[in-house]
Design a protein around this motif. Structure first.
Motif, PDB file in Angstrom:
ATOM      1  N   LYS A 102      -1.096   2.575   9.333  1.00 22.95           N
ATOM      2  CA  LYS A 102      -1.848   1.535   9.129  1.00 22.95           C
ATOM      3  C   LYS A 102      -0.958  -0.189   8.871  1.00 22.95           C
ATOM      4  N   GLY A 103       0.143   0.749   8.138  1.00 23.89           N
ATOM      5  CA  GLY A 103       0.872  -0.718   7.214  1.00 23.89           C
ATOM      6  C   GLY A 103       0.089  -1.130   6.527  1.00 23.89           C
ATOM      7  N   TYR A 104       0.518  -1.522   5.473  1.00 27.60           N
ATOM      8  CA  TYR A 104       0.672  -2.036   4.131  1.00 27.60           C
ATOM      9  C   TYR A 104       1.417  -3.063   3.288  1.00 27.60           C
ATOM     10  N   THR A 105       1.588  -3.871   2.865  1.00 24.38           N
ATOM     11  CA  THR A 105       1.430  -4.655   1.639  1.00 24.38           C
ATOM     12  C   THR A 105       1.304  -5.008   0.874  1.00 24.38           C
ATOM     13  N   VAL A 106       2.316  -4.484   0.297  1.00 19.58           N
ATOM     14  CA  VAL A 106       2.465  -4.044  -1.600  1.00 19.58           C
ATOM     15  C   VAL A 106       2.694  -5.121  -2.314  1.00 19.58           C
ATOM     16  N   GLN A 107       2.021  -6.076  -3.582  1.00 16.41           N
ATOM     17  CA  GLN A 107       2.189  -7.627  -3.717  1.00 16.41           C
ATOM     18  C   GLN A 107       2.318  -7.256  -5.927  1.00 16.41           C
ATOM     19  N   SER A 108       3.671  -8.126  -5.420  1.00 12.76           N
ATOM     20  CA  SER A 108       3.706  -8.332  -7.132  1.00 12.76           C
ATOM     21  C   SER A 108       2.375  -8.120  -7.670  1.00 12.76           C
ATOM     22  N   ASN A 109       2.047  -8.455  -9.621  1.00 10.67           N
ATOM     23  CA  ASN A 109       1.580  -9.003  -9.670  1.00 10.67           C
ATOM     24  C   ASN A 109       0.708  -9.800 -10.241  1.00 10.67           C
ATOM     25  N   ARG A 162       6.429   6.339  -3.433  1.00 12.98           N
ATOM     26  CA  ARG A 162       5.729   5.513  -4.156  1.00 12.98           C
ATOM     27  C   ARG A 162       6.688   4.537  -3.708  1.00 12.98           C
ATOM     28  N   VAL A 163       6.013   3.720  -3.827  1.00 14.07           N
ATOM     29  CA  VAL A 163       6.068   2.422  -4.442  1.00 14.07           C
ATOM     30  C   VAL A 163       6.438   0.870  -5.295  1.00 14.07           C
ATOM     31  N   VAL A 164       7.212   0.226  -6.144  1.00 16.39           N
ATOM     32  CA  VAL A 164       7.650  -0.263  -7.290  1.00 16.39           C
ATOM     33  C   VAL A 164       7.802  -1.186  -6.923  1.00 16.39           C
ATOM     34  N   ILE A 165       6.704  -2.663  -7.841  1.00 17.59           N
ATOM     35  CA  ILE A 165       7.049  -3.491  -7.625  1.00 17.59           C
ATOM     36  C   ILE A 165       7.998  -4.086  -9.290  1.00 17.59           C
ATOM     37  N   LYS A 166       8.995  -4.512  -9.976  1.00 18.93           N
ATOM     38  CA  LYS A 166       8.895  -5.114 -10.742  1.00 18.93           C
ATOM     39  C   LYS A 166       9.029  -7.008 -10.911  1.00 18.93           C
ATOM     40  N   GLN A 167       8.622  -7.590 -11.701  1.00 16.96           N
ATOM     41  CA  GLN A 167       8.537  -8.811 -11.546  1.00 16.96           C
ATOM     42  C   GLN A 167       9.589  -9.118 -12.991  1.00 16.96           C
ATOM     43  N   ASN A 178       9.871 -16.297 -10.105  1.00 16.52           N
ATOM     44  CA  ASN A 178      10.299 -15.071 -10.446  1.00 16.52           C
ATOM     45  C   ASN A 178      11.582 -13.982  -9.670  1.00 16.52           C
ATOM     46  N   VAL A 179      12.657 -13.793 -10.990  1.00 16.95           N
ATOM     47  CA  VAL A 179      12.794 -12.149  -9.704  1.00 16.95           C
ATOM     48  C   VAL A 179      12.236 -11.321  -9.418  1.00 16.95           C
ATOM     49  N   TYR A 180      12.164 -10.674  -8.515  1.00 20.44           N
ATOM     50  CA  TYR A 180      11.587  -9.474  -7.684  1.00 20.44           C
ATOM     51  C   TYR A 180      12.489  -8.542  -7.324  1.00 20.44           C
ATOM     52  N   GLU A 181      11.750  -7.049  -7.777  1.00 19.60           N
ATOM     53  CA  GLU A 181      12.719  -5.886  -7.995  1.00 19.60           C
ATOM     54  C   GLU A 181      11.156  -4.837  -6.681  1.00 19.60           C
ATOM     55  N   LEU A 217       6.608  -6.934 -15.487  1.00 21.30           N
ATOM     56  CA  LEU A 217       5.164  -6.915 -15.629  1.00 21.30           C
ATOM     57  C   LEU A 217       5.515  -5.773 -13.559  1.00 21.30           C
ATOM     58  N   ILE A 218       4.457  -4.961 -13.878  1.00 20.51           N
ATOM     59  CA  ILE A 218       5.218  -3.816 -12.574  1.00 20.51           C
ATOM     60  C   ILE A 218       3.856  -3.655 -11.511  1.00 20.51           C
ATOM     61  N   THR A 219       4.382  -3.472  -9.923  1.00 24.90           N
ATOM     62  CA  THR A 219       2.910  -3.008  -9.801  1.00 24.90           C
ATOM     63  C   THR A 219       3.778  -2.119  -8.759  1.00 24.90           C
ATOM     64  N   ASP A 220       2.341  -0.343  -9.110  1.00 28.19           N
ATOM     65  CA  ASP A 220       3.131   0.806  -8.932  1.00 28.19           C
ATOM     66  C   ASP A 220       2.124   1.390  -8.117  1.00 28.19           C
ATOM     67  N   LEU A 221       2.321   1.748  -6.524  1.00 23.90           N
ATOM     68  CA  LEU A 221       1.332   3.137  -6.251  1.00 23.90           C
ATOM     69  C   LEU A 221       1.848   3.705  -4.977  1.00 23.90           C
ATOM     70  N   HIS A 222       0.671   4.204  -3.965  1.00 22.86           N
ATOM     71  CA  HIS A 222       1.555   5.457  -3.705  1.00 22.86           C
ATOM     72  C   HIS A 222       0.826   5.320  -2.179  1.00 22.86           C
ATOM     73  N   ILE A 223       1.472   5.817  -0.891  1.00 23.11           N
ATOM     74  CA  ILE A 223       1.599   5.023   0.029  1.00 23.11           C
ATOM     75  C   ILE A 223       1.169   5.978   0.226  1.00 23.11           C
ATOM     76  N   ASP A 224       0.117   6.768   0.861  1.00 25.36           N
ATOM     77  CA  ASP A 224      -0.215   8.209   1.389  1.00 25.36           C
ATOM     78  C   ASP A 224       0.080   8.464   3.023  1.00 25.36           C
ATOM     79  N   THR A 225      -0.123   8.449   3.462  1.00 29.71           N
ATOM     80  CA  THR A 225      -0.555   9.073   5.321  1.00 29.71           C
ATOM     81  C   THR A 225      -0.893   8.688   6.158  1.00 29.71           C
ATOM     82  N   PRO A 226      -2.215   8.190   5.927  1.00 32.17           N
ATOM     83  CA  PRO A 226      -3.034   6.986   6.361  1.00 32.17           C
ATOM     84  C   PRO A 226      -2.437   6.145   6.620  1.00 32.17           C
ATOM     85  N   THR A 227      -1.889   5.732   5.325  1.00 40.38           N
ATOM     86  CA  THR A 227      -1.841   4.622   5.252  1.00 40.38           C
ATOM     87  C   THR A 227      -0.285   3.970   6.119  1.00 40.38           C
ATOM     88  N   LEU A 228       0.260   4.861   5.784  1.00 41.42           N
ATOM     89  CA  LEU A 228       1.928   4.482   6.918  1.00 41.42           C
ATOM     90  C   LEU A 228       1.305   4.292   8.207  1.00 41.42           C
TER      91      LEU A 228
END
Length: 251
Positions: A43-50, A68-73, A90-93, A30-41
Motif C-alpha cells: 500500500k505504501g506508507y508515510t513515516v513521520q518524525s516525533n 524496521r524503519v527508524v527516524i531520529k530527531q 532540526n536535523v532528521y536521520e 527523539l525517535i520514531t521506530d516502527l516495523h513496515i509489514d508486508t501488507p503495508t509494503l
C-alpha cells in the motif's frame, strides 16, 4: 553483601544518576521506530518524525521485504552548517534497517516543514559522511513552509537550510523591454535560466535573466520582475503584480 560493597554500589549508583540527569537533553534524540509489514509494503506508507515536521514517504513496492524503519530527531544547535545558510528545521536521520529491502528502483519521498514561514531560498541538505560536508539535494519549495525532495539512499541525515540573502517567494511585476521570456533579478547573474511559478494557478514559465532588479530597498517583497511576454504566461497584465510567485533555478 559487605558494608564496603554496599557503599561502593551506592556511590556508583549516585554517579550514574548524576551523569544521566546532567547530560544535555539535546544529546538524546527523539525517535520514531516502527516495523513496515508486508501488507503495508504493497500500500505504501508515510513515516513521520516525533514532532511531525519530517515525513518519509515510502511508495508502494519501494521496499522489497519487511523492515524496521527508524527516524531520529536531533537539535540543530549541535551542528555546523555552510556559511551563508541557517537551519529552518532540526536535523532528521532516517534509517531503513534492512538495507536489502530498499532496491533503489524507486526513490523515497522527503518532506520537511520549516519551523516558521519564510520567503528566502530554502534547500534540503544531507550530511555526506565520506567527504564530511553538507550536500544539497535537488529539492523544490511547495509553499513558504514545506520543502520536498527525493532520495535514493536507505539512510541519511538531513536538514532544511535557508539562504540569508536570496529571496525565493514573493511578488512579481512586469516591464516592456524586449518582448521575450526574460527577467530582471537581484539574486541571479545575467544569463541564468530560472523557473518562475505562480502558486495561485500553478502556471510556469522559464525565463533568462537579462537585467538587474528590482531594488529590494524599495520593493522588499519583490522576488523578480518579468518581461510582459513572460508575465502574461502566469497571469493578466492588468493585475500589475502577482503576489504568490516562487523562483528557482532551472536544472
Amino acid at each position: 553483601m559487605t558494608k564496603k560493597t554496599k557503599v561502593f554500589v551506592y556511590l556508583f549508583t549516585c554517579l550514574f544518576v548524576y551523569l544521566f540527569i546532567s547530560a544535555p537533553v539535546s544529546a538524546i534524540p527523539l525517535i520514531t521506530d516502527l516495523h513496515i509489514d508486508t501488507p503495508t509494503l504493497a500500500k505504501g506508507y508515510t513515516v513521520q518524525s516525533n514532532d511531525q515536521n519530517f515525513n518519509l514517504g515510502i511508495r508502494p513496492e519501494v521496499l522489497a521485504v519487511e523492515t524496521r524503519v527508524v527516524i531520529k530527531q536531533f537539535d540543530k544547535a549541535e551542528f555546523e552548517f555552510p556559511e551563508g545558510w541557517r537551519p529552518l528545521t532540526n536535523v532528521y536521520e532516517f534509517d531503513i534497517f534492512n538495507k536489502a529491502a530498499f532496491q533503489d528502483e524507486k526513490p523515497l519521498i522527503i518532506q520537511l516543514l520549516a519551523e516558521q514561514p519564510t520567503r528566502h531560498l530554502k534547500r534540503i541538505y544531507f550530511w555526506n559522511g565520506v567527504i564530511s560536508k553538507w550536500v544539497e539535494l535537488p529539492s523544490w519549495t511547495h509553499d513558504e513552509e514545506k520543502i520536498r525532495s527525493i532520495i535514493h539512499l536507505p539512510y541519511a541525515k538531513m536538514v532544511v537550510l535557508e539562504h540569508e540573502e536570496v529571496l525565493e517567494i514573493g511578488h512579481a511585476s512586469w516591464y516592456a523591454y524586449k518582448d521575450c521570456d526574460c527577467a530582471a533579478s537581484p539574486d541571479y547573474p545575467k544569463g541564468t535560466l530560472l523557473k518562475v511559478k505562480n502558486m495561485e494557478n500553478d502556471k510556469e514559465v522559464i525565463v533568462k535573466v537579462n537585467d538587474y532588479g528590482p531594488d529590494r530597498s524599495i520593493f522588499p517583497l519583490r522576488v523578480i520582475d518579468l518581461d510582459k511576454v513572460a508575465f502574461k504566461k502566469l497571469g493578466s497584465l492588468g493585475a500589475g503584480v502577482l503576489k504568490k510567485i516562487v523562483v528557482s533555478l532551472e536544472k
